[in-house]
Design a protein around this motif. Structure first.
Motif, PDB file in Angstrom:
ATOM      1  N   LEU A 158       0.829  -1.204   0.000  1.00  0.00           N
ATOM      2  CA  LEU A 158       0.000   0.000   0.000  1.00  0.00           C
ATOM      3  C   LEU A 158       0.870   1.264   0.000  1.00  0.00           C
ATOM      4  O   LEU A 158       0.537   2.271  -0.634  1.00  0.00           O
ATOM      5  N   MET A 159       1.974   1.173   0.703  1.00  0.00           N
ATOM      6  CA  MET A 159       2.806   2.367   0.893  1.00  0.00           C
ATOM      7  C   MET A 159       3.704   2.683  -0.296  1.00  0.00           C
ATOM      8  O   MET A 159       4.012   3.849  -0.530  1.00  0.00           O
ATOM      9  N   LYS A 160       4.149   1.672  -1.013  1.00  0.00           N
ATOM     10  CA  LYS A 160       5.155   1.927  -2.055  1.00  0.00           C
ATOM     11  C   LYS A 160       4.734   2.994  -3.066  1.00  0.00           C
ATOM     12  O   LYS A 160       5.485   3.940  -3.319  1.00  0.00           O
ATOM     13  N   PRO A 161       3.542   2.883  -3.659  1.00  0.00           N
ATOM     14  CA  PRO A 161       3.152   3.947  -4.600  1.00  0.00           C
ATOM     15  C   PRO A 161       2.972   5.302  -3.919  1.00  0.00           C
ATOM     16  O   PRO A 161       3.194   6.338  -4.537  1.00  0.00           O
ATOM     17  N   PHE A 162       2.587   5.255  -2.645  1.00  0.00           N
ATOM     18  CA  PHE A 162       2.436   6.521  -1.917  1.00  0.00           C
ATOM     19  C   PHE A 162       3.796   7.201  -1.729  1.00  0.00           C
ATOM     20  O   PHE A 162       3.944   8.412  -1.928  1.00  0.00           O
ATOM     21  N   PHE A 163       4.805   6.407  -1.353  1.00  0.00           N
ATOM     22  CA  PHE A 163       6.162   6.950  -1.215  1.00  0.00           C
ATOM     23  C   PHE A 163       6.607   7.567  -2.545  1.00  0.00           C
ATOM     24  O   PHE A 163       7.218   8.627  -2.582  1.00  0.00           O
ATOM     25  N   LYS A 164       6.296   6.863  -3.631  1.00  0.00           N
ATOM     26  CA  LYS A 164       6.723   7.346  -4.954  1.00  0.00           C
ATOM     27  C   LYS A 164       6.069   8.691  -5.266  1.00  0.00           C
ATOM     28  O   LYS A 164       6.723   9.595  -5.802  1.00  0.00           O
ATOM     29  N   SER A 165       4.803   8.816  -4.914  1.00  0.00           N
ATOM     30  CA  SER A 165       4.109  10.079  -5.221  1.00  0.00           C
ATOM     31  C   SER A 165       4.698  11.229  -4.397  1.00  0.00           C
ATOM     32  O   SER A 165       4.827  12.346  -4.887  1.00  0.00           O
ATOM     33  N   ILE A 166       5.085  10.956  -3.159  1.00  0.00           N
ATOM     34  CA  ILE A 166       5.735  12.008  -2.344  1.00  0.00           C
ATOM     35  C   ILE A 166       7.042  12.424  -3.020  1.00  0.00           C
ATOM     36  O   ILE A 166       7.336  13.614  -3.165  1.00  0.00           O
ATOM     37  N   GLU A 167       7.794  11.405  -3.422  1.00  0.00           N
ATOM     38  CA  GLU A 167       9.105  11.655  -4.021  1.00  0.00           C
ATOM     39  C   GLU A 167       8.980  12.566  -5.244  1.00  0.00           C
ATOM     40  O   GLU A 167       9.690  13.571  -5.374  1.00  0.00           O
ATOM     41  N   ARG A 169       6.486  14.536  -6.122  1.00  0.00           N
ATOM     42  CA  ARG A 169       5.921  15.849  -5.796  1.00  0.00           C
ATOM     43  C   ARG A 169       6.985  16.765  -5.190  1.00  0.00           C
ATOM     44  O   ARG A 169       7.136  17.922  -5.604  1.00  0.00           O
ATOM     45  N   GLU A 170       7.739  16.220  -4.240  1.00  0.00           N
ATOM     46  CA  GLU A 170       8.731  17.070  -3.563  1.00  0.00           C
ATOM     47  C   GLU A 170       9.868  17.459  -4.504  1.00  0.00           C
ATOM     48  O   GLU A 170      10.375  18.578  -4.455  1.00  0.00           O
ATOM     49  N   ARG A 171      10.236  16.530  -5.363  1.00  0.00           N
ATOM     50  CA  ARG A 171      11.346  16.830  -6.268  1.00  0.00           C
ATOM     51  C   ARG A 171      10.936  17.905  -7.288  1.00  0.00           C
ATOM     52  O   ARG A 171      11.756  18.738  -7.665  1.00  0.00           O
ATOM     53  N   ASP A 191       2.547  21.420 -13.767  1.00  0.00           N
ATOM     54  CA  ASP A 191       2.045  20.256 -14.523  1.00  0.00           C
ATOM     55  C   ASP A 191       1.649  19.127 -13.575  1.00  0.00           C
ATOM     56  O   ASP A 191       0.719  18.363 -13.849  1.00  0.00           O
ATOM     57  N   LEU A 192       2.410  19.010 -12.494  1.00  0.00           N
ATOM     58  CA  LEU A 192       2.119  17.933 -11.552  1.00  0.00           C
ATOM     59  C   LEU A 192       0.855  18.228 -10.726  1.00  0.00           C
ATOM     60  O   LEU A 192       0.075  17.331 -10.415  1.00  0.00           O
ATOM     61  N   LEU A 193       0.666  19.509 -10.404  1.00  0.00           N
ATOM     62  CA  LEU A 193      -0.494  19.861  -9.569  1.00  0.00           C
ATOM     63  C   LEU A 193      -1.805  19.879 -10.351  1.00  0.00           C
ATOM     64  O   LEU A 193      -2.845  19.509  -9.826  1.00  0.00           O
ATOM     65  N   TYR A 194      -1.736  20.356 -11.579  1.00  0.00           N
ATOM     66  CA  TYR A 194      -2.981  20.591 -12.327  1.00  0.00           C
ATOM     67  C   TYR A 194      -3.059  19.722 -13.575  1.00  0.00           C
ATOM     68  O   TYR A 194      -2.055  19.459 -14.227  1.00  0.00           O
TER      69      TYR A 194
ATOM     70  N   VAL B 392      15.927  16.271  -2.560  1.00  0.00           N
ATOM     71  CA  VAL B 392      16.597  15.389  -3.530  1.00  0.00           C
ATOM     72  C   VAL B 392      17.163  14.159  -2.798  1.00  0.00           C
ATOM     73  O   VAL B 392      17.040  13.027  -3.271  1.00  0.00           O
ATOM     74  N   ALA B 393      17.745  14.392  -1.627  1.00  0.00           N
ATOM     75  CA  ALA B 393      18.315  13.268  -0.856  1.00  0.00           C
ATOM     76  C   ALA B 393      17.216  12.286  -0.448  1.00  0.00           C
ATOM     77  O   ALA B 393      17.400  11.061  -0.526  1.00  0.00           O
ATOM     78  N   ILE B 394      16.068  12.797  -0.027  1.00  0.00           N
ATOM     79  CA  ILE B 394      14.965  11.909   0.384  1.00  0.00           C
ATOM     80  C   ILE B 394      14.476  11.102  -0.814  1.00  0.00           C
ATOM     81  O   ILE B 394      14.171   9.906  -0.698  1.00  0.00           O
ATOM     82  N   SER B 395      14.432  11.736  -1.965  1.00  0.00           N
ATOM     83  CA  SER B 395      14.015  11.027  -3.179  1.00  0.00           C
ATOM     84  C   SER B 395      15.003   9.907  -3.522  1.00  0.00           C
ATOM     85  O   SER B 395      14.610   8.768  -3.818  1.00  0.00           O
ATOM     86  N   GLU B 396      16.296  10.223  -3.464  1.00  0.00           N
ATOM     87  CA  GLU B 396      17.314   9.198  -3.736  1.00  0.00           C
ATOM     88  C   GLU B 396      17.204   8.053  -2.725  1.00  0.00           C
ATOM     89  O   GLU B 396      17.366   6.879  -3.047  1.00  0.00           O
ATOM     90  N   LEU B 397      16.960   8.433  -1.485  1.00  0.00           N
ATOM     91  CA  LEU B 397      16.795   7.453  -0.411  1.00  0.00           C
ATOM     92  C   LEU B 397      15.657   6.492  -0.747  1.00  0.00           C
ATOM     93  O   LEU B 397      15.792   5.269  -0.633  1.00  0.00           O
ATOM     94  N   ASN B 398      14.556   7.046  -1.192  1.00  0.00           N
ATOM     95  CA  ASN B 398      13.394   6.214  -1.519  1.00  0.00           C
ATOM     96  C   ASN B 398      13.695   5.258  -2.675  1.00  0.00           C
ATOM     97  O   ASN B 398      13.314   4.090  -2.655  1.00  0.00           O
ATOM     98  N   ARG B 399      14.417   5.778  -3.671  1.00  0.00           N
ATOM     99  CA  ARG B 399      14.772   4.921  -4.809  1.00  0.00           C
ATOM    100  C   ARG B 399      15.669   3.758  -4.364  1.00  0.00           C
ATOM    101  O   ARG B 399      15.478   2.612  -4.787  1.00  0.00           O
ATOM    102  N   LEU B 400      16.659   4.074  -3.523  1.00  0.00           N
ATOM    103  CA  LEU B 400      17.568   3.010  -3.052  1.00  0.00           C
ATOM    104  C   LEU B 400      16.821   1.998  -2.185  1.00  0.00           C
ATOM    105  O   LEU B 400      17.092   0.797  -2.247  1.00  0.00           O
TER     106      LEU B 400
END
Lengths: 204, 406
Positions: A158-167, A169-171, A191-194, B392-400
């Motif tokens: 359940l969490m994996k896709p959620f983690f990906k979406s955070i990643e 969005r933040e990046r 583009d990501l928001l709308y 960026v570090a948190i994103s890399e962390l998640n990928r690893l």
């Protein structure tokens, strides 16, 4: 051009917020870069002034999107916490500490209801609710060690896709700060928001 | 800015009960507990960092008179150094009577804690490791220390100032922060690369049992204790400082704790070994390794991981990544194995890559933002800006982590 300005209604009269925040920020950035920095002789002061100018440039890009960023997060955290509560309510093997966290989630949803018109709330309310939901989700993540294997596997799925979406969005959000070696590959935050001119809630 | 939840309020104005709870929740070395606890107590005082350093002149003179036992000394040309993200740094000239009896002027450097730092570290510990390394590898010579800031206002150490280059001229529009992703041209890479490897091998070979490292706790051999303490430090920093809970950081620390490697034989780990933390002369001799404040006794893979992080290293002319901007990562590891005799375990290295990104995320996404929030550093604007590196570090962390768990 009236459509480019923010409208406010005060005492029944239409007012215009002018200049817009973006214009204030852009004016300050130009002044720092063109007036202040060329006249600084101290290296430390020059470095700090350049960071101030870069920060103003970044704020100019994101200032009109902060409310919707929080609103999107609000919907995402409500969705994932609802899914987790559902997962845990369908299992007989969740330890007591985890059940306690599900109760906290339910209590939080009394304050900020899942189907509330949250978009009508002030920014600080939404941000506060998001912080509370993040802490609750973190509690669940910490409790994984206590979950039986089967439950933990389902939770992780359940969490994996959620983690990906955070990643993602933040990046996108920090792309313009210049630290990302893959900046060109990140979506622009707009583009990501709308999508189709509307906030990208509930779309995949 | 608001403390949106009770936990966030405790971080900003920690109660004695909360401080005590934090202290027992994370296993750390005694010296680390000392500085972290002091930081939390200081947080209760509504103090903003003062940028005017002219007030340092008088206590500095007084301190040096006491330390040297000489009344006829002169302190002048006190100046702020640029750079130094975690500590404030100043240079000054000291005129005094040397051991030879001759009167001489030395250029010295003060390295001083800001009101709250992006990494809270122990000045006596840094002094001890620098003195332990003196004569082993190139380091600045530490002359005096005020470990608790009783004389100078804040903890500080004074060392000889060394001349040299840390960051060569960078291509246009590529000014880098704290050495992140800097560029060395091929001639510099050829001249500096092997020295960079050899010095690291030498650091790891130093017999720390023969040195005065009383502020370092010794982890048990063939155990995970070194990693328990190291994780404890960074997890505690995150939980004391962050302004926002983060699910990926919780995911990461759980994985780190559940997968800790055993450290057979602890070595001195520099803790921040990378480009930006060494200096070289015009003849391309590395004449100083800096920033020892994160040193601890642990696994050499930790330094290898840090030195090969893609986020820190620049790229060569073909766009390929370089370890610490100096050589391809595989080349760096092979050279290290030859120079040190230590074997590189790729699984262990992968573990420390995850740990490294966790540390960067703690510094850039939590502690930097916290000290700027409290207005307690000399670099508030930069500390907010650095949050971009944290994401960026948190994103890399998640990928690893995704890779490690599939």
């Amino acid at each position: 051009m009236i459509e480019t300005r923010t409208l406010k209604i005060i005492n029944g009269k239409t007012c215009v917020m002018s200049p817009e925040i973006e214009q204030f920020l852009s004016g300050m950035k130009k002044t720092i870069e063109d007036v202040v920095m060329p006249n600084l002789s101290d290296r430390f002061a020059q470095e700090q002034a350049s960071i101030v100018a870069a920060s103003l440039g970044f704020l100019g890009l994101i200032q009109d999107k902060t409310f919707h960023y929080e609103l999107l997060e609000n919907q995402e955290y409500k969705r994932v916490l609802t899914d987790i509560n559902e997962l845990l309510s369908n299992t007989f093997s969740a330890p007591a500490a985890i059940i306690e966290t599900t109760t906290k989630v339910t209590d939080h949803f009394d304050t900020d209801k899942v189907d509330d018109p949250t978009y009508l709330r002030p920014y600080k309310f939404i941000r506060g609710s998001n912080e509370a939901m993040k802490e609750l989700l973190c509690e669940f993540i910490q409790q994984q060690a206590e979950m039986p294997t089967e439950l933990r596997t389902a939770f992780e799925a359940l969490m994996k896709p959620f983690f990906k979406s955070i990643e993602l969005r933040e990046r996108s959000w920090v792309k313009a700060l210049g630290f990302d070696p893959e900046a060109e590959q990140q979506a622009d935050i707009a583009d990501l928001l709308y999508k189709d001119g509307l906030l990208n809630i509930g779309k995949r | 800015m608001s403390n949106y939840t009770p936990t966030l309020a405790e971080r900003t104005q920690p109660s004695q009960q909360w401080i005590q709870q934090v202290r027992i929740s994370y296993p750390v070395e005694r010296a680390i507990d000392e500085v972290f606890t002091r930081k939390l107590h200081n947080r209760l005082r509504p103090v903003e960092h003062i940028m005017d350093f002219s007030t340092l002149q008088a206590p500095l003179l007084h301190f040096l008179k006491e330390e040297t036992g000489q009344s006829n000394i002169v302190v002048e040309n006190l100046k702020r150094l640029s750079g130094g993200a975690s500590k404030e740094q100043f240079t000054f000239d000291l005129t005094w009577q040397a051991e030879s009896g001759q009167r001489e002027t030395l250029c010295l450097m003060i390295r001083m804690d800001p009101t709250e730092s992006i990494v809270e570290t122990h000045r006596l510990r840094e002094c001890q490791i620098l003195r332990a390394m003196w004569g082993e590898v190139p380091v600045p010579e530490v002359l005096w220390i005020d470990p608790l800031g009783e004389k100078l206002g804040r903890p500080a150490l004074i060392a000889r100032f060394l001349e040299g280059t840390v960051q060569p001229e960078q291509p246009a529009n590529s000014e880098k922060m704290s050495g992140v992703g800097m560029y060395f041209n091929p001639a510099l890479r050829a001249g500096l690369g092997q020295q960079f490897v050899n010095i690291l091998a030498k650091i790891h070979a130093v017999d720390w049992r023969k040195k005065d490292l009383s502020t370092f706790d010794t982890p048990a051999l063939n155990s995970t204790q070194a990693n328990e303490w190291a994780i404890g430090l960074w997890e505690r920093a995150w939980n004391e400082d962050t302004l926002s809970a983060h699910p990926i950081m919780e995911r990461a620390v759980l994985w780190l704790k559940e997968n800790m490697p055993v450290v057979d034989e602890p070595v001195i780990v520099h803790g921040d070994y990378r480009s930006g933390n060494f200096m070289y002369t015009p003849t391309l001799d590395i004449n100083a390794i800096f920033d020892w404040e994160l040193a601890y006794l642990g696994d050499y893979h930790d330094d290898l991981s840090w030195a090969t992080l893609e986020l820190f290293g620049g790229h060569d002319e073909a766009g390929d990544p370089l370890a610490s901007s100096l050589m391809p990562p595989s080349d760096f590891l092979e050279r290290y194995e030859r120079a040190s005799g230590n074997k590189v375990n790729t699984n262990t290295l992968a573990y420390y890559h995850i740990f490294s990104y966790y540390k960067i995320a703690v510094i850039a996404a939590a502690t930097s933002v916290r000290v700027a929030y409290s207005r307690r550093t000399h670099l508030d604007a930069m500390m907010n800006f650095a949050s971009g590196l944290g994401s960026v570090a948190i994103s890399e962390l998640n990928r690893l982590l995704d890779k490690a768990t599939t």
